[in-house]
Design an enzyme around this catalytic site. Structure first.
Site, PDB file in Angstrom:
ATOM      1  N   LYS A 176       0.814  -1.212   0.000  1.00  0.00           N
ATOM      2  CA  LYS A 176       0.000   0.000   0.000  1.00  0.00           C
ATOM      3  C   LYS A 176       0.851   1.267   0.000  1.00  0.00           C
ATOM      4  CE  LYS A 176      -4.109  -1.969   2.199  1.00  0.00           C
ATOM      5  NZ  LYS A 176      -5.014  -1.927   3.387  1.00  0.00           N
ATOM      6  N   ARG A 177       2.053   1.177   0.537  1.00  0.00           N
ATOM      7  CA  ARG A 177       2.886   2.387   0.587  1.00  0.00           C
ATOM      8  C   ARG A 177       3.314   2.855  -0.805  1.00  0.00           C
ATOM      9  NH1 ARG A 177       6.439  -1.675   2.077  1.00  0.00           N
ATOM     10  NH2 ARG A 177       8.320  -1.888   0.800  1.00  0.00           N
TER      11      ARG A 177
END
Length: 471
Positions: free
Chosen positions: A237-238
Site C-alpha cells: 500500500k505504501r
C-alpha cells in the site's frame, strides 16, 4: 496431436482485482489468444470466512474494465467439492493417500520434532493398515525419489521428495484442501498451462506429485516473478494504488494499462508500445517473461497510456473522459461543450498523459462562466489600458460575427490589432488569454478563440471587462 491450449485465472474473492493479479490474468489471456486456445476464469471461493460476493463482483468488474473476457462459464471452486472428495478417495484406494488419526495437537508436536531434525512431516499412521472409529484426515503419501518440472520462466527445477510433508487432502470434517482442489479443478477444466505468480512455485512440486498419483497429464508451468515497487521492495500500500479500479479512477485507459502491465516483466526486443492489439498477441510468448522481478515505473506507465490515448478515436476518448470532464465542469456537459472538446482533441491529446490531465487541459472549454480570475492570472487585466484594449478588441471581434472564425483568421486579426496600435503582441494576448481561460492550461490563443466560438469569446471578454473596469 497437441491438446488445444487452455489457461486460467483463479483469484480468491477477498477484495479488489490486484494489479499483480491483473497482470497474471493478462499473461494467461494473451497466451490463450496467441495459441488460439481458451482463457477460463475460476473463482476460488472455498474460504467462506473471507470470500464475499462483493469481492467477486469487484474482480469481474475489474476484468471487464480491462477488456478481458473469459471463455465459457465461470467456475466456482466451492461447487466442485464432490469431485475433490472423489479424487482424494481414489488416492486413498490406490495407496497414494492414507488415513491420519492424529489430533491437531499431536500433528503440531510431530512437526516441531521433525523440523528440529530437518525432516519433513510423516504421520505415525502412514504405514498402518488399521482403521479406527475416530475422526481422520486423508493425507497424501509423498513418494520416494525426486520431483522434476520444467518451468517456462524459471527453467528446470528438481526437489527431493523427502523435503515435502505428507500434505492433507481432506480435513477431518471431510472438506478438501486448497492443494487438492486446485489440481482437480485444473484437470477437470482441461487446463494445459498454469501461469501464475512465483510465490506458487513450490506448489508446482506438490501438485505435480498429485497429478502423477492420479495418472493425469501434468500441465506446463510458468511461474511469474511478483511485481515490486519503484524502490525494489514487494508491492504494498505504501507504493500507492494496488487495485485495477484505482487505476481507472486515476484516468488510465484500458488498452494503455493492458499494454503497460504486459510489458511489466515481459519483453519483445525494444518494443514498448503496442497500439494494435493484434501485434501484441502475435508477439507474446511465455519464453519472453523475465525471471527477475519487475518494478513499477509510473513514468513509463504514463508514457504508454499517453500513446494509447492519442491513438483512440476522438469520440471514444471523449466518452472515456466524460466522468472526469463532468467532475471538472461540476455538472453534465452541454452539447456545445462536448462539441468544443471534440473539436479540440487534436490540441488536448498531446498535452495529457491521463484522462484526469485531459479533463484539466479541457477546463477552459467548459461551461463555467463567469470565470474566476484571481492572483497572477488577473495581473494582465489590471494593467493600465488593458480594459480599453479588450473593449476595442471586442468591438473588432463583434464585427466578424459572419466572417471566417478560424485560428488562422483570428491570429491575423490579433496580429493586425497589435501592429496598428504599435504595441507588443503580449500586451493584447496576455489579458485576452486571462479573460478567456482564467489561467487554465491552454494552447495558442488563436486556437483557444477558434474552439470557444464567436459567442463564447465575446461573452467571456464582456465578463472580464465588466469585472475589471471598476478596479
Amino acid at each position: 496431436m497437441n491438446k488445444p491450449v487452455v489457461t486460467r485465472f483463479a483469484p480468491s474473492p477477498t477484495g479488489y482485482l490486484h494489479i499483480g493479479g491483473a497482470r497474471t490474468a493478462l499473461f494467461n489471456w494473451y497466451f490463450a489468444k496467441k495459441t488460439g486456445g481458451q482463457f477460463r476464469l475460476r473463482i476460488e471461493d472455498t474460504d467462506k470466512a473471507r470470500s464475499t460476493d462483493d469481492a467477486t463482483a469487484a474482480i469481474l468488474k475489474g476484468m471487464d474494465w480491462l477488456g478481458m473476457s473469459a471463455d465459457g462459464d465461470i467456475i466456482y471452486q466451492s461447487r466442485n467439492a464432490d469431485a475433490h472428495v472423489a479424487a482424494a478417495n481414489a488416492m486413498l484406494e490406490s495407496g497414494m493417500a492414507y488415513r491420519c488419526y492424529a489430533t491437531a495437537e499431536e500433528v503440531d508436536a510431530l512437526k516441531t520434532e521433525a523440523r528440529e531434525k530437518n525432516l519433513a512431516f510423516r504421520s505415525p499412521y502412514r504405514d498402518s493398515a488399521k482403521t479406527k472409529d475416530l475422526p481422520f484426515a486423508v493425507r497424501f503419501r509423498v513418494p520416494d525419489g525426486e520431483t522434476k518440472i520444467h518451468d517456462h520462466v524459471q527453467g528446470d527445477i528438481t526437489w527431493q521428495n523427502d523435503s515435502f510433508d505428507d500434505l492433507v487432502l481432506l480435513r477431518a470434517d471431510g472438506t478438501p484442501t486448497y492443494m487438492l482442489a486446485v489440481v482437480v479443478d485444473d484437470h477437470d477444466m482441461g487446463v494445459t498451462h498454469v501461469i501464475r505468480g512465483d510465490d506458487h512455485l513450490i506448489n508446482a512440486g506438490r501438485q505435480t506429485q498429485l497429478y502423477q498419483a492420479m495418472g493425469w497429464d501434468v500441465p506446463d508451468w510458468a511461474h511469474v516473478p511478483l511485481i515490486h515497487g519503484p524502490d525494489g521492495k514487494k508491492l504494498s500500500k505504501r507504493h500507492g494504488a494496488l487495485g485495477v479500479d484505482a487505476y481507472a479512477d486515476l484516468g488510465y485507459v484500458p488498452p494503455g494499462l493492458r499494454n503497460y502491465l504486459v510489458k511489466l516483466g515481459w519483453s519483445h526486443g525494444d518494443t514498448e508500445v503496442f497500439l494494435d492489439e493484434n501485434d501484441l498477441v502475435k508477439a507474446f510468448s511465455l519464453d519472453g517473461i523475465n525471471a527477475s522481478p519487475a518494478r513499477l515505473d509510473f513514468d513509463k506507465m504514463d508514457f504508454i497510456n499517453a500513446q494509447h490515448m492519442s491513438a483512440l478515436d476522438d469520440a471514444d476518448l471523449l466518452t472515456a473522459a466524460m466522468p472526469f470532464l463532468e467532475s471538472v465542469n461540476g455538472r453534465p456537459l452541454s452539447k456545445n461543450v462536448e462539441t468544443r472538446i471534440l473539436n479540440g482533441m487534436a490540441t488536448l491529446k498531446p498535452r495529457a498523459k491521463t484522462l484526469i490531465e485531459l479533463a484539466d487541459q479541457a477546463r477552459y472549454l467548459m461551461d463555467i462562466r463567469p470565470l474566476e480570475i484571481t492572483g497572477k492570472t488577473a495581473k494582465p487585466l489590471k494593467r493600465d489600458g488593458a480594459i480599453e484594449l479588450l473593449s476595442a478588441l471586442t468591438q473588432a471581434l463583434k464585427s466578424r460575427k459572419d466572417a471566417e472564425w478560424t485560428a488562422e483568421a483570428l491570429q491575423a486579426l490579433l496580429t493586425d490589432f497589435a501592429e496598428k496600435r504599435e504595441i507588443g503582441f503580449g500586451r493584447v494576448g496576455q489579458p485576452v488569454r486571462a479573460a478567456l481561460t482564467g489561467g487554465s492550461p491552454s494552447p495558442d490563443l488563436s486556437i483557444v478563440m477558434a474552439l470557444l466560438g464567436h459567442d463564447e469569446v465575446l461573452g467571456r471578454l464582456d465578463d472580464a471587462i465588466a469585472a475589471f473596469s471598476a478596479q
